[in-house]
Design a protein around this motif. Structure first.
Motif, PDB file in Angstrom:
ATOM      1  N   MET A   1      83.727  26.968  43.405  1.00  0.00           N
ATOM      2  CA  MET A   1      82.343  26.566  43.489  1.00  0.00           C
ATOM      3  C   MET A   1      81.777  26.952  44.856  1.00  0.00           C
ATOM      4  SD  MET A   1      81.212  22.832  42.138  1.00  0.00           S
ATOM      5  CE  MET A   1      79.500  22.487  42.203  1.00  0.00           C
ATOM      6  N   GLN A   2      80.490  27.251  44.895  1.00  0.00           N
ATOM      7  CA  GLN A   2      79.832  27.638  46.138  1.00  0.00           C
ATOM      8  C   GLN A   2      78.586  26.779  46.346  1.00  0.00           C
ATOM      9  OE1 GLN A   2      81.043  29.954  48.276  1.00  0.00           O
ATOM     10  NE2 GLN A   2      82.797  30.204  46.921  1.00  0.00           N
ATOM     11  N   TRP A   3      78.100  26.726  47.575  1.00  0.00           N
ATOM     12  CA  TRP A   3      76.849  26.045  47.868  1.00  0.00           C
ATOM     13  C   TRP A   3      75.696  26.891  47.333  1.00  0.00           C
ATOM     14  CZ3 TRP A   3      77.659  21.271  49.276  1.00  0.00           C
ATOM     15  CH2 TRP A   3      78.794  20.938  50.009  1.00  0.00           C
ATOM     16  N   ASN A   4      74.659  26.248  46.798  1.00  0.00           N
ATOM     17  CA  ASN A   4      73.500  27.017  46.337  1.00  0.00           C
ATOM     18  C   ASN A   4      72.559  27.293  47.511  1.00  0.00           C
ATOM     19  OD1 ASN A   4      71.533  24.883  46.600  1.00  0.00           O
ATOM     20  ND2 ASN A   4      72.229  24.030  44.655  1.00  0.00           N
ATOM     21  N   GLU A   5      71.534  28.091  47.276  1.00  0.00           N
ATOM     22  CA  GLU A   5      70.627  28.503  48.355  1.00  0.00           C
ATOM     23  C   GLU A   5      69.929  27.323  49.023  1.00  0.00           C
ATOM     24  OE1 GLU A   5      67.955  31.750  47.523  1.00  0.00           O
ATOM     25  OE2 GLU A   5      69.482  32.721  46.277  1.00  0.00           O
ATOM     26  N   ASP A   6      69.487  26.342  48.235  1.00  0.00           N
ATOM     27  CA  ASP A   6      68.818  25.172  48.813  1.00  0.00           C
ATOM     28  C   ASP A   6      69.773  24.368  49.694  1.00  0.00           C
ATOM     29  OD1 ASP A   6      66.380  25.768  47.605  1.00  0.00           O
ATOM     30  OD2 ASP A   6      66.795  24.514  45.850  1.00  0.00           O
ATOM     31  N   GLN A   7      71.002  24.229  49.240  1.00  0.00           N
ATOM     32  CA  GLN A   7      71.991  23.501  50.031  1.00  0.00           C
ATOM     33  C   GLN A   7      72.304  24.251  51.327  1.00  0.00           C
ATOM     34  OE1 GLN A   7      74.858  23.403  46.862  1.00  0.00           O
ATOM     35  NE2 GLN A   7      74.448  21.237  46.407  1.00  0.00           N
ATOM     36  N   LEU A   8      72.467  25.553  51.245  1.00  0.00           N
ATOM     37  CA  LEU A   8      72.738  26.337  52.451  1.00  0.00           C
ATOM     38  C   LEU A   8      71.587  26.223  53.443  1.00  0.00           C
ATOM     39  CD1 LEU A   8      74.389  29.542  50.959  1.00  0.00           C
ATOM     40  CD2 LEU A   8      75.510  27.766  52.324  1.00  0.00           C
ATOM     41  N   LYS A   9      70.373  26.224  52.947  1.00  0.00           N
ATOM     42  CA  LYS A   9      69.207  26.064  53.824  1.00  0.00           C
ATOM     43  C   LYS A   9      69.260  24.702  54.527  1.00  0.00           C
ATOM     44  CE  LYS A   9      64.214  26.283  54.001  1.00  0.00           C
ATOM     45  NZ  LYS A   9      62.978  26.459  53.292  1.00  0.00           N
ATOM     46  N   MET A  10      69.655  23.661  53.775  1.00  0.00           N
ATOM     47  CA  MET A  10      69.772  22.328  54.353  1.00  0.00           C
ATOM     48  C   MET A  10      70.815  22.331  55.480  1.00  0.00           C
ATOM     49  SD  MET A  10      70.697  18.730  52.408  1.00  0.00           S
ATOM     50  CE  MET A  10      72.074  19.491  51.580  1.00  0.00           C
ATOM     51  N   PHE A  11      71.954  22.985  55.264  1.00  0.00           N
ATOM     52  CA  PHE A  11      72.985  23.079  56.303  1.00  0.00           C
ATOM     53  C   PHE A  11      72.466  23.858  57.513  1.00  0.00           C
ATOM     54  CE2 PHE A  11      75.920  22.272  52.709  1.00  0.00           C
ATOM     55  CZ  PHE A  11      76.643  21.229  53.256  1.00  0.00           C
ATOM     56  N   GLU A  12      71.744  24.926  57.267  1.00  0.00           N
ATOM     57  CA  GLU A  12      71.227  25.737  58.367  1.00  0.00           C
ATOM     58  C   GLU A  12      70.214  24.970  59.212  1.00  0.00           C
ATOM     59  OE1 GLU A  12      69.859  29.113  56.135  1.00  0.00           O
ATOM     60  OE2 GLU A  12      71.773  30.155  56.375  1.00  0.00           O
ATOM     61  N   GLU A  13      69.405  24.127  58.582  1.00  0.00           N
ATOM     62  CA  GLU A  13      68.349  23.415  59.287  1.00  0.00           C
ATOM     63  C   GLU A  13      68.813  22.115  59.932  1.00  0.00           C
ATOM     64  OE1 GLU A  13      65.252  23.051  56.361  1.00  0.00           O
ATOM     65  OE2 GLU A  13      64.702  25.171  56.552  1.00  0.00           O
ATOM     66  N   SER A  14      69.864  21.521  59.411  1.00  0.00           N
ATOM     67  CA  SER A  14      70.357  20.250  59.940  1.00  0.00           C
ATOM     68  C   SER A  14      71.246  20.487  61.162  1.00  0.00           C
ATOM     69  CB  SER A  14      71.160  19.527  58.862  1.00  0.00           C
ATOM     70  OG  SER A  14      71.661  18.317  59.360  1.00  0.00           O
ATOM     71  N   LYS A  15      71.201  19.555  62.101  1.00  0.00           N
ATOM     72  CA  LYS A  15      72.047  19.664  63.295  1.00  0.00           C
ATOM     73  C   LYS A  15      73.439  19.075  63.088  1.00  0.00           C
ATOM     74  CE  LYS A  15      69.419  21.619  66.428  1.00  0.00           C
ATOM     75  NZ  LYS A  15      69.772  22.820  67.137  1.00  0.00           N
ATOM     76  N   THR A  16      73.566  18.073  62.213  1.00  0.00           N
ATOM     77  CA  THR A  16      74.876  17.443  62.006  1.00  0.00           C
ATOM     78  C   THR A  16      75.080  17.052  60.554  1.00  0.00           C
ATOM     79  OG1 THR A  16      74.079  15.209  62.451  1.00  0.00           O
ATOM     80  CG2 THR A  16      74.966  16.431  64.331  1.00  0.00           C
ATOM     81  N   LEU A  17      76.329  16.864  60.221  1.00  0.00           N
ATOM     82  CA  LEU A  17      76.707  16.235  58.968  1.00  0.00           C
ATOM     83  C   LEU A  17      77.730  15.164  59.310  1.00  0.00           C
ATOM     84  CD1 LEU A  17      79.780  17.193  57.984  1.00  0.00           C
ATOM     85  CD2 LEU A  17      78.563  19.269  57.414  1.00  0.00           C
ATOM     86  N   THR A  18      77.952  14.254  58.386  1.00  0.00           N
ATOM     87  CA  THR A  18      78.983  13.237  58.570  1.00  0.00           C
ATOM     88  C   THR A  18      80.155  13.610  57.682  1.00  0.00           C
ATOM     89  OG1 THR A  18      77.338  11.554  59.057  1.00  0.00           O
ATOM     90  CG2 THR A  18      79.520  10.782  58.428  1.00  0.00           C
ATOM     91  N   ILE A  19      81.302  13.736  58.300  1.00  0.00           N
ATOM     92  CA  ILE A  19      82.500  14.141  57.568  1.00  0.00           C
ATOM     93  C   ILE A  19      83.368  12.920  57.294  1.00  0.00           C
ATOM     94  CG2 ILE A  19      83.823  14.700  59.655  1.00  0.00           C
ATOM     95  CD1 ILE A  19      84.859  17.163  58.013  1.00  0.00           C
ATOM     96  N   LYS A  20      83.886  12.856  56.063  1.00  0.00           N
ATOM     97  CA  LYS A  20      84.695  11.711  55.635  1.00  0.00           C
ATOM     98  C   LYS A  20      85.905  12.224  54.852  1.00  0.00           C
ATOM     99  CE  LYS A  20      80.270   9.533  54.591  1.00  0.00           C
ATOM    100  NZ  LYS A  20      79.471   8.926  53.514  1.00  0.00           N
ATOM    101  N   PRO A  21      86.915  12.749  55.540  1.00  0.00           N
ATOM    102  CA  PRO A  21      88.099  13.214  54.813  1.00  0.00           C
ATOM    103  C   PRO A  21      88.892  12.033  54.269  1.00  0.00           C
ATOM    104  CG  PRO A  21      88.414  13.486  57.161  1.00  0.00           C
ATOM    105  CD  PRO A  21      87.028  12.969  56.974  1.00  0.00           C
ATOM    106  N   PHE A  22      89.571  12.276  53.149  1.00  0.00           N
ATOM    107  CA  PHE A  22      90.426  11.238  52.594  1.00  0.00           C
ATOM    108  C   PHE A  22      91.651  11.024  53.467  1.00  0.00           C
ATOM    109  CE2 PHE A  22      88.569  12.568  48.374  1.00  0.00           C
ATOM    110  CZ  PHE A  22      87.860  11.398  48.188  1.00  0.00           C
TER     111      PHE A  22
END
Length: 123
Positions: A1-22
């Protein structure tokens, strides 16, 4: 599976994400962490402040799955460590471009964090 264009744009524009590994019992890792992320060649990457010694990094590459939150969206994800030196250099260049002027940039493009890179894939 891959990220779609809208999701990639969100990643490009956002400064951070919150990571929660198991963690090993497949519950979300107890230390959720806000982290920087970049898009390189249509794929999402991040790295730990202390490279491979970062707690969330270790959990992410050991369990290879977890969740992320970005812009109030939650995603089930898969994590893969990055070892290809050419790709690591591309990720470093993307960090330089995206986070120019940020006080932590020099640390995040140094050797230790660079070798604690992961790819974040949708599940």
């Amino acid at each position: 599976m891959q990220w779609n264009e809208d999701q990639l744009k969100m990643f490009e524009e956002s400064k951070t994400l919150t990571i929660k590994p198991f963690n090993p019992d497949l519950k979300i890792f107890e230390e959720v962490s806000p982290i920087w992320e970049v898009v390189v060649d249509g794929k999402v990457y991040s790295r730990g402040w202390n490279g491979q010694k970062t707690k969330w990094y270790h959990a992410a590459v050991t369990q290879q799955s977890g969740e992320i939150e970005i812009e109030s969206h939650d995603f089930d994800v898969e994590f893969k460590s990055v070892t290809d030196e050419t790709l690591i250099k591309k990720i470093t260049a993307a960090y330089k471009n995206k986070y120019t002027g940020e006080s932590s940039l020099e640390r995040m493009i140094s050797d230790e964090p660079a070798h604690g890179a992961i790819q974040v894939l949708p599940r």
